[in-house]
Each structure stands twice: as structure tokens, then as C-alpha cells.
Design an enzyme around this catalytic site. Structure first.
Site, PDB file in Angstrom:
ATOM      1  N   HIS A 166      -3.895   7.457   6.242  1.00  0.00           N
ATOM      2  CA  HIS A 166      -3.964   6.184   5.508  1.00  0.00           C
ATOM      3  C   HIS A 166      -5.335   5.560   5.769  1.00  0.00           C
ATOM      4  O   HIS A 166      -5.968   5.052   4.854  1.00  0.00           O
ATOM      5  CB  HIS A 166      -2.840   5.267   5.960  1.00  0.00           C
ATOM      6  CG  HIS A 166      -2.748   3.989   5.176  1.00  0.00           C
ATOM      7  ND1 HIS A 166      -2.553   3.969   3.813  1.00  0.00           N
ATOM      8  CD2 HIS A 166      -2.825   2.689   5.565  1.00  0.00           C
ATOM      9  CE1 HIS A 166      -2.505   2.710   3.395  1.00  0.00           C
ATOM     10  NE2 HIS A 166      -2.676   1.915   4.430  1.00  0.00           N
ATOM     11  N   CYS A 180       0.796  -1.226   0.000  1.00  0.00           N
ATOM     12  CA  CYS A 180       0.000   0.000   0.000  1.00  0.00           C
ATOM     13  C   CYS A 180       0.826   1.273   0.000  1.00  0.00           C
ATOM     14  O   CYS A 180       0.268   2.359  -0.072  1.00  0.00           O
ATOM     15  CB  CYS A 180      -0.947  -0.012   1.196  1.00  0.00           C
ATOM     16  SG  CYS A 180      -1.966  -1.488   1.239  1.00  0.00           S
ATOM     17  N   LYS A 235     -10.352   6.973   2.066  1.00  0.00           N
ATOM     18  CA  LYS A 235     -10.637   5.639   1.505  1.00  0.00           C
ATOM     19  C   LYS A 235     -12.123   5.283   1.589  1.00  0.00           C
ATOM     20  O   LYS A 235     -12.611   4.479   0.799  1.00  0.00           O
ATOM     21  CB  LYS A 235      -9.785   4.573   2.197  1.00  0.00           C
ATOM     22  CG  LYS A 235      -8.303   4.649   1.795  1.00  0.00           C
ATOM     23  CD  LYS A 235      -7.476   3.575   2.463  1.00  0.00           C
ATOM     24  CE  LYS A 235      -6.048   3.572   1.919  1.00  0.00           C
ATOM     25  NZ  LYS A 235      -5.271   4.756   2.330  1.00  0.00           N
ATOM     26  N   GLU A 243      -2.524   4.277  13.676  1.00  0.00           N
ATOM     27  CA  GLU A 243      -2.300   5.566  13.021  1.00  0.00           C
ATOM     28  C   GLU A 243      -2.786   6.708  13.908  1.00  0.00           C
ATOM     29  O   GLU A 243      -2.171   7.774  13.947  1.00  0.00           O
ATOM     30  CB  GLU A 243      -2.990   5.628  11.659  1.00  0.00           C
ATOM     31  CG  GLU A 243      -2.617   6.895  10.885  1.00  0.00           C
ATOM     32  CD  GLU A 243      -3.157   6.918   9.470  1.00  0.00           C
ATOM     33  OE1 GLU A 243      -4.032   6.085   9.134  1.00  0.00           O
ATOM     34  OE2 GLU A 243      -2.716   7.793   8.693  1.00  0.00           O
ATOM     35  N   HIS A 281      -9.956   1.437  -1.123  1.00  0.00           N
ATOM     36  CA  HIS A 281      -8.525   1.286  -0.872  1.00  0.00           C
ATOM     37  C   HIS A 281      -7.878   0.799  -2.156  1.00  0.00           C
ATOM     38  O   HIS A 281      -8.040  -0.370  -2.548  1.00  0.00           O
ATOM     39  CB  HIS A 281      -8.294   0.282   0.259  1.00  0.00           C
ATOM     40  CG  HIS A 281      -6.886   0.225   0.756  1.00  0.00           C
ATOM     41  ND1 HIS A 281      -5.823   0.823   0.114  1.00  0.00           N
ATOM     42  CD2 HIS A 281      -6.358  -0.358   1.871  1.00  0.00           C
ATOM     43  CE1 HIS A 281      -4.715   0.608   0.790  1.00  0.00           C
ATOM     44  NE2 HIS A 281      -5.002  -0.106   1.860  1.00  0.00           N
ATOM     45  N   PHE A 330       1.388  -3.287   4.380  1.00  0.00           N
ATOM     46  CA  PHE A 330       1.758  -4.620   4.844  1.00  0.00           C
ATOM     47  C   PHE A 330       3.234  -4.826   4.543  1.00  0.00           C
ATOM     48  O   PHE A 330       3.746  -4.370   3.531  1.00  0.00           O
ATOM     49  CB  PHE A 330       0.953  -5.687   4.099  1.00  0.00           C
ATOM     50  CG  PHE A 330      -0.451  -5.864   4.573  1.00  0.00           C
ATOM     51  CD1 PHE A 330      -1.364  -6.542   3.779  1.00  0.00           C
ATOM     52  CD2 PHE A 330      -0.876  -5.386   5.795  1.00  0.00           C
ATOM     53  CE1 PHE A 330      -2.679  -6.726   4.201  1.00  0.00           C
ATOM     54  CE2 PHE A 330      -2.184  -5.560   6.226  1.00  0.00           C
ATOM     55  CZ  PHE A 330      -3.088  -6.244   5.425  1.00  0.00           C
TER      56      PHE A 330
END
Lengths: 424, 79
Positions: free
Chosen positions: A297, A159, A329, A308, A334, A397
Site C-alpha cells: 500500500h 483507500c 504510489k 505495513e 495515491h 482510513f
């Protein structure tokens, strides 16, 4: 010391669930976001998804069609629009030195799925399968189609892919390696095997009665992310190069920072995120107090949003004096490797509008110490001044983190070595 | 049931997005197929007809007629 170039955005090209032009994208963003749909997958059941509604293959020649996957086709469409907006579509000589920096987490998922399916069922595959399945296909196709002869790079860091691609392009331009670049991301993750793989991680939100309400960043009822597809590409230029040819400057990439958590495959880490955000601010020669808003994010997963929120509150302090936080998002899905890029478009749309839309589906904030935009749009700057600074996060990830600091075309923000408070 | 010749013409037309009726025996392959087309075409021919073309065989194929010769059944001549 030689002066480093300031890097500006002169073209924005989109093929996204929120539309294909910056104007359309901005209008849809502020009108409440994209229409999400339910995807019936063979192995993963019904999934909410944010899709590109326009035909990505329209106008493509036979060569492009025979070697491309959907992610490459979306990239090509976005690249054309970015170059057109930058006034370079009819200027092959001017755009020839451009580098191509494209990020994609999964690359050609549909072509790969089809090729392996054909192999396992028939014992053979199409003669061009290797080209169709190239992870670098989008970057190759873009450069090939538009005659871009600068460095051609593909970033694959889940991502964080497109944010990293943008950042590396910024560095190359800033340090004089290139006058300009086409940079951003493309993702088309709806190949059958890829959906099955995502389902296996148990991080996808269920569609519920309304798939548009499935992605709920920072909401108490959040249950996972919603996959999206699309491409967002930008023409980045050295400011001197842009001014010399009379290009319109749309935004300034003030800074870029990156890090790796080195912590866990999927669990995010506040320390790693903080490192990336601080690096981006240092790169921009700004302090946290200079940031007016953050595009988080904010995937809508339980763990991701919690960590976050911690890293943002540690960086910016108490909500009362912190920048606004928006997580887009829920409005566009996403886009995985392309998320950094579509969120740069979100940032530019907000900078141009001078305001932030409310966080879609934020009905019951989970109590995180953040200044979240709710219910109504808010001005980026309370003093109404036109220029603002936004920070955009991409956390992946595998632990890759990337952060971009972006300002409007004419930013009055000055280095804060004087300690002057800049956010108002 | 289509003959091998008909199957070959249909395969060439399908791979190259051409009208099969425009394919003539003397049509030069270079005129209708680039290098990418050629890679796809050879693989498709091998799979459709169970052939294995050596690289030097591939180089010798210049016209549509050469592809048809790969699958044309020999005529039995009684002495």
C-alpha cells in the site's frame, strides 16, 4: 462439491497518470513513473498531484456530459478500453450479463463542490445536481453506457474501495452468480473542498522543488502522500467463460481477503493488515512462501509505511527469504479509492514483464525489515520461470483492509499442503 | 437589454446546447428535450425568472411558445 470457477482478467482499461493502455502504463512505470505537477489550490496552497493528461470528456455524448462528474468520465474511458481489450466492445449480447463493481473513496468531488458552491452563492443549483453528485455515478454511467445488466455496486471504503470492489466481483464470479464483470475503481479528488479537507489531515507531502520526488514510500525522508486521479477497470471472467469464447487471459485473481482494524480512524494496525493478507492467501490456497513480490500500500506517510513494514515482516519473515516489496504510489500517486485498481494494473504489468521496477524515490531506506527493490529492476523469480505470484495491499482510513493475490496467466504454483517451497 | 423573450430563448438554447435561431414557437419540447433536459430546464427557468412552476403547470408546457408565454409581458389594452 461443485467446482468453483477460477477468475481471470481478460481486459485492462486505464485512464491514469501513467497512461491509458497497459503497454503505455508498463513502459512509463519501468521508465521511472509519471510526471507529477504542482496544483495550486485555493485553500490548501500548492500541492503535488498526479493527474490524467488526456481529455476525459472527449467523445462523450451530451447526456453523459450533462450528468457526469470527472470520476465518472474517467471510469467510462477506462471501461471502454477494458471491454475493447477483452474483445467485448462490439459484443453487446456477450457483455450484457456483466456486473459492474466500482470503488471510489470520494466519488464526484468536482460536481459536489460546484453544486454546493452554486447553492451557497446563488441560492440555487443546477437541476441535475443530484445525478451529478451521485456516489454511484461511475458505476451507473458505466452500466448505462455499455448495457451491463448484472448487479451494479459501488464500494466506498476510502483507500480500500476498488480492491474491495474487485474482490466482491471475484467472489460473485467464482460462485457462479455472474460469468463476468467490469470491476475496478475511479477517483477524481481534485474538487476544491476535497483538497481542503485532505490538507486538514496533515498527511499530504509538500511539493518541494520537484513534485515527482515528494512521495517516498519506505524512505527515511518520507513526509506524506501525493494525491492522484484516474480510473482502472478490468474485465473479470469465469475462466470457463473466457476459454469458451477464446478470450486472452491476462492474469488470474487467485485470492481476495478483507478485514477491518477496528482500531483508529487514521492509524493503521498491523493485526488488521495481517488478517486481510492471511485471508487472501488462504482464499488462494497459498502460503506466504508462494508469494514472489508484494505491491505494498506504501503511501509514503510516516506511520502508514512503518505499520505495513511490521505486518509484512511478521507475515513473510526475514528479508533474505521474503518476497520483494514494491510500492508504486511514488510512480503514479495515491489514487485513494482507485488505488487498489491501479495497483492491480501495476501487478499485471510486473507479472507480464517478469520483473519489478525499483521503488521510485527510495534513496535512504528507513531500516524497515523489508526486501525493497532499489536502483535496478529485479526479476520476479530468481529461477527465471515465467509465472509468479504477487500480493497487492490496500489499507484505508477507517480501518478497512483489502488484499488481492494475483498470478500470471499460467501459474505453476500449487497448493502448498506438501510444504514445498515455491518461491525461488 | 435583452427582452424576456430573448432571455428565454437564450436559456433554452444554452441548456439544450442548441442554436437559438433554430427554436420556433411551434417547436415541440419533446423533440428537443428528454426527461433529464426537462428537469434542468425547469430549474433554470425558475431561477432566471423568479418563477415557481407547479407540477401541473409543467405538464401543460408542450411547445417553445408555451415557455415564451411564461415570461411574455401582457399587452396593455386601453378600453
Amino acid at each position: 462439491m461443485s467446482a468453483l470457477e477460477r477468475v481471470v482478467v481478460t481486459g485492462v482499461g486505464l485512464a491514469t497518470p501513467l497512461g491509458g493502455s497497459l503497454a503505455e502504463f508498463s513502459a512509463a512505470l519501468f521508465a521511472g513513473g509519471a510526471r507529477f505537477e504542482v496544483l495550486e489550490s485555493a485553500h490548501a496552497g500548492p500541492l503535488p498531484a498526479a493527474r490524467v493528461s488526456e481529455d476525459a470528456q472527449a467523445g462523450l455524448g451530451r447526456t453523459a456530459l450533462k450528468v457526469s462528474d470527472r470520476h465518472g468520465q474517467l471510469a467510462l474511458l477506462a471501461a471502454r478500453r477494458a471491454l475493447a481489450m477483452a474483445g467485448l466492445i462490439d459484443e453487446p449480447a456477450l457483455r450484457a450479463p456483466a456486473g459492474t463493481y466500482i470503488g471510489s473513496g470520494s466519488g464526484p468531488t468536482e460536481a459536489s463542490h460546484h453544486a454546493y458552491q452554486e447553492l451557497f452563492t446563488t441560492g440555487g443549483m443546477h437541476g441535475l445536481s443530484l445525478l451529478r453528485c451521485l456516489p454511484s455515478g461511475a458505476a451507473a454511467m458505466t452500466a448505462l453506457h455499455f448495457g451491463l445488466r448484472g448487479p451494479n455496486q459501488t464500494q466506498a471504503a476510502a483507500c480500500a474501495s476498488s480492491a474491495l470492489a474487485l474482490g466482491e466481483a471475484v467472489r460473485a464470479i467464482r460462485h457462479g452468480y455472474l460469468p463476468l464483470a467490469v470491476a475496478g475503481g475511479a477517483e477524481a479528488p481534485f474538487g476544491g473542498g476535497t483538497l481542503h479537507a485532505w490538507h486538514g489531515l496533515r498527511v499530504l507531502a509538500a511539493p518541494g522543488e520537484d513534485p515527482g520526488r515528494a512521495c517516498r514510500p519506505f524512505d527515511r525522508q518520507r513526509r506524506g502522500l501525493v494525491l492522484g486521479e484516474g480510473a482502472a477497470l478490468f474485465v473479470l471472467e469465469a475462466e470457463s467463460h473466457a476459454r469458451a469464447r477464446g478470450a486472452t487471459v491476462l492474469a488470474v485473481i487467485e485470492g481476495f481477503g478483507a478485514s477491518c482494524d477496528a482500531h483508529h480512524w487514521t492509524e493503521p494496525c498491523a493485526e488488521g493488515q495481517l488478517q486481510a493478507m492471511r485471508a487472501a492467501l488462504d482464499d488462494a490456497r497459498l502460503a506466504p512462501r508462494d508469494v514472489h513480490a508484494v505491491n505494498a500500500h506504501g503511501t509514503g506517510t510516516v506511520a502508514g509505511d512503518e505499520v505495513e513494514a511490521e505486518s509484512l515482516s511478521r507475515l513473510f519473515g526475514a528479508p533474505a527469504s521474503a518476497p520483494w516489496v514494491h510500492a508504486s504510489k511514488s510512480a503514479h500517486g495515491h489514487l485513494l479509492g482507485a488505488s487498489g485498481a491501479i495497483e492491480l494494473a501495476t501487478v499485471i504489468a510486473c507479472l507480464h514483464a517478469g520483473r519489478l521496477p525499483p521503488n521510485r524515490n527510495l534513496e535512504q531506506p528507513d531500516g524497515a525489515p523489508l526486501r525493497l527493490v532499489r536502483d535496478e529492476p529485479v526479476p520476479l523469480r530468481a529461477d527465471g520461470a515465467p509465472a509468479a505470484v504477487m500480493l497487492s495491499n490496500s489499507f484505508a482510513f477507517g480501518g478497512a483492509n483489502a488484499c488481492l493475490v494475483v498470478s500470471g496467466a499460467r501459474s505453476p504454483v500449487s497448493p502448498t499442503s506438501t510444504g514445498t517451497a515455491s518461491r525461488s | 437589454m435583452p427582452t424576456p423573450t430573448e432571455r428565454m430563448l437564450a436559456l433554452i438554447a444554452g441548456e439544450l446546447a442548441l442554436d437559438a435561431t433554430t427554436l420556433q414557437p411551434d417547436t415541440a419540447l419533446d423533440d428537443i428535450a428528454d426527461s433529464l433536459d426537462w428537469a434542468a430546464l425547469v430549474t433554470a427557468i425558475e431561477r432566471e425568472f423568479g418563477l415557481q412552476l407547479a407540477p401541473e403547470q409543467g405538464l401543460a408546457l408542450r411547445r417553445v411558445a408555451d415557455l415564451l408565454d411564461l415570461v411574455r409581458e401582457p399587452v396593455l389594452v386601453c378600453a
